[in-house]
Write a protein that holds these residues in place. Structure first.
Motif, short mmCIF file in Angstrom:
data_model
loop_
_atom_site.label_atom_id
_atom_site.label_comp_id
_atom_site.label_asym_id
_atom_site.label_seq_id
_atom_site.Cartn_x
_atom_site.Cartn_y
_atom_site.Cartn_z
N ARG A 9 -7.82 10.73 5.10
CA ARG A 9 -6.85 9.94 4.32
C ARG A 9 -5.54 10.70 4.26
O ARG A 9 -5.55 11.93 4.12
CB ARG A 9 -7.35 9.73 2.87
CG ARG A 9 -8.53 8.78 2.77
CD ARG A 9 -8.10 7.32 3.00
NE ARG A 9 -9.24 6.40 2.96
CZ ARG A 9 -10.01 6.10 4.01
NH1 ARG A 9 -9.77 6.65 5.19
NH2 ARG A 9 -11.01 5.26 3.88
N ASP A 65 -3.89 4.48 8.68
CA ASP A 65 -2.74 4.64 7.80
C ASP A 65 -1.75 5.65 8.40
O ASP A 65 -2.17 6.64 9.00
CB ASP A 65 -3.17 5.17 6.42
CG ASP A 65 -3.92 4.14 5.58
OD1 ASP A 65 -4.07 2.99 6.04
OD2 ASP A 65 -4.36 4.50 4.47
N GLY A 123 0.80 -1.22 0.00
CA GLY A 123 0.00 0.00 0.00
C GLY A 123 0.83 1.27 0.00
O GLY A 123 0.31 2.35 0.21
N LEU A 174 2.48 6.76 1.91
CA LEU A 174 2.26 5.97 3.12
C LEU A 174 3.53 5.25 3.58
O LEU A 174 4.38 4.88 2.78
CB LEU A 174 1.18 4.92 2.90
CG LEU A 174 -0.26 5.40 2.75
CD1 LEU A 174 -1.22 4.20 2.79
CD2 LEU A 174 -0.63 6.41 3.83
N GLN A 223 -0.26 0.69 5.87
CA GLN A 223 -1.72 0.84 5.95
C GLN A 223 -2.23 0.36 7.30
O GLN A 223 -1.72 -0.64 7.84
CB GLN A 223 -2.38 -0.01 4.86
CG GLN A 223 -2.05 0.42 3.44
CD GLN A 223 -2.59 -0.57 2.42
OE1 GLN A 223 -2.38 -1.77 2.53
NE2 GLN A 223 -3.30 -0.05 1.42
#
Lengths: 229, 226
Positions: free
Chosen positions: B165, B120, A129, B170, B173
């Motif tokens: 978000r 996240d 991700g 990132l 997660q």
């Protein structure tokens, strides 16, 4: 299978050519083969792809950027947010003169381990991700998704240990082992700088961190002091 | 509306320290998390893991502290000279990350740039061009049993670091369990952010105003005891 002993770091780099792919041990300053890095700089070898935990963090690898010897890096720590702390490597990266493949540190260690141990890759959750996962295959095992990371190997590994015996067995010390033992398994030619070369038998087998079979060249050399932060 | 100042960095570290219990293996990230040990009692009973290959990390050594030469083989992951705790061990990087990814580290205390309501975390770069430094952050964020993020609630420009978000790249997660900021202690649960504690003098409404995602109020919402 006995390691060859070299007198100087410059001699220990005999045969290294332009375009070489080199693993460098060390984490910050601890365990970095600083004499070999300086010798590589003096040698003028160009087009080097470096594989190291960090560049520009108390290591000497940025010196390979001074005359454009470095073509790119595969590493975990490369650039800083603060412009004031930017290294020569970061400047060259911004200008598109060098390449960078960033990898999570644990993935970095395991990719090298896979490369050295004859494995076809690593399955890890680290990086899922995130930008690290872009373009990579994911594989499901027992309902859990993992990222497939490919093995890393190099033409040459330059590493540091505290002691070597004349056969090439290595003894590490403290936090200076870090990536050195895995890198010793994952290159065609393994060159080691040590504080001291001792007779065979002088290192207790219980304390051998890298068995001699992995080691090609050893060289005893006084340490170059590394700046602390 | 300007957010109240709330806690200093040292007090954020103190509040994080209260989350740690004897017997835990803890990894502290670079930045604010490194302030945590100075707020623990001497008999804290924790083992600090340093991803460069030390379990049982002691205090950072200052130069010329009268204890002799600094040992160049004894640095922490930030490159600072350190001492060892009783019972310390050394290991290579593969073993170090087996500890981290394998869930043997109970708590990772990490710095943060942004935390999202789904857990996240973004904490390794603000750049979108691939530059930055990951280090052990991705492995720690996805591998530690519990992830605590210690950070300022807002940016210097007043933008919230707690969002629906993340907008920065990132780190991992859905990994964050608890966020400790200068304004609040916020848990990340299945439904999103839950406000558990407010800093002294700060109201729940002020925390919500500084947060770009809905905050549920914990039934036992209280002021932090510092």
């Amino acid at each position: 299978m006995t390691a060859t002993i070299y007198d100087t770091p410059d001699d220990a780099l005999d045969g290294i050519t332009d375009g070489v792919r080199v693993m460098f041990g060390g984490f910050s300053g601890a365990g970095a083969p600083t004499n070999l890095i300086r010798a590589l700089r003096r040698r003028g070898t160009r087009g080097i792809t470096g594989i190291a935990n960090n560049i520009g963090y108390g290591d000497f690898l940025v010196e390979l950027c001074e005359d454009g010897q470095l073509a790119g890096m595969i590493c975990t720590f490369a650039t800083r947010a603060s412009v004031a702390l930017r290294s020569r490597f970061d400047e060259q990266l911004a200008r598109g003169e060098v390449t960078l493949e960033l990898t999570p540190q644990g993935t970095f260690a395991e990719r090298i381990r896979a490369g050295g141990g004859g494995l076809g890759g690593v399955l890890t959750r680290s990086g899922l991700g995130t930008p690290v996962a872009e373009g990579k295959t994911t594989i499901e095992v027992d309902g859990e998704t993992y990222l497939l990371e490919r093995p890393l190997r190099a033409d040459v590994a330059m590493i540091r240990a505290q002691r070597a015996d004349r056969l090439g067995n290595l003894e590490y010390r403290g936090a200076a082992r870090n990536f050195n033992p895995v890198m010793a398994t994952a290159a065609d030619l393994v060159i080691v700088e040590v504080d001291e070369i001792v007779e065979v038998g002088a290192i207790d087998p219980e304390r051998v961190g890298t068995p001699a079979v992995f080691v090609d060249r050893i060289m005893q050399c006084p340490r170059i002091p590394v700046p602390f932060r | 509306m300007t957010a109240p100042q709330g806690l200093t960095r040292e007090l954020i570290a103190l509040r994080v320290a209260r989350e740690l219990r004897p017997g835990m293996v803890v990894n502290l990230g670079i930045g604010m998390p490194t302030l945590v040990p100075s707020h623990l009692p001497p008999d804290h009973g924790l083992l600090f893991q340093s991803e460069n290959g030390i379990l049982g990390l002691g205090a950072v050594r200052e130069g010329g502290d009268g204890y002799g030469e600094i040992d160049p083989d004894l640095l922490n992951a930030g490159g600072q000279p350190v001492r060892l705790a009783l019972g310390a061990s050394f290991f290579d990087s593969a073993t170090s990350f087996a500890m981290i990814r394998g869930g043997h580290v109970h708590t990772a205390v990490l710095g943060g740039l942004q935390v999202a309501a789904n857990g996240d975390l973004a904490n390794w770069t603000v750049r979108q061009d691939g530059g930055g430094s990951i280090g052990g952050a991705m492995d720690l964020a996805s591998g530690a049993q519990r992830v605590i993020v210690a950070m300022e609630h807002t940016t210097r420009d007043g933008g919230s670091r707690l969002l629906e978000r993340c907008t920065y790249p990132l780190t991992a997660q859905a990994c964050v369990d608890l966020v400790v900021t200068n304004l609040a202690v916020i848990a990340v649960e299945a439904g999103g952010f839950v406000l558990r504690e407010v800093a002294p003098g700060v109201t729940a409404a002020q925390v919500q105003a500084a947060t770009d995602a809905p905050l549920a109020l914990a039934p036992d919402l209280r002021e932090m005891a510092l």
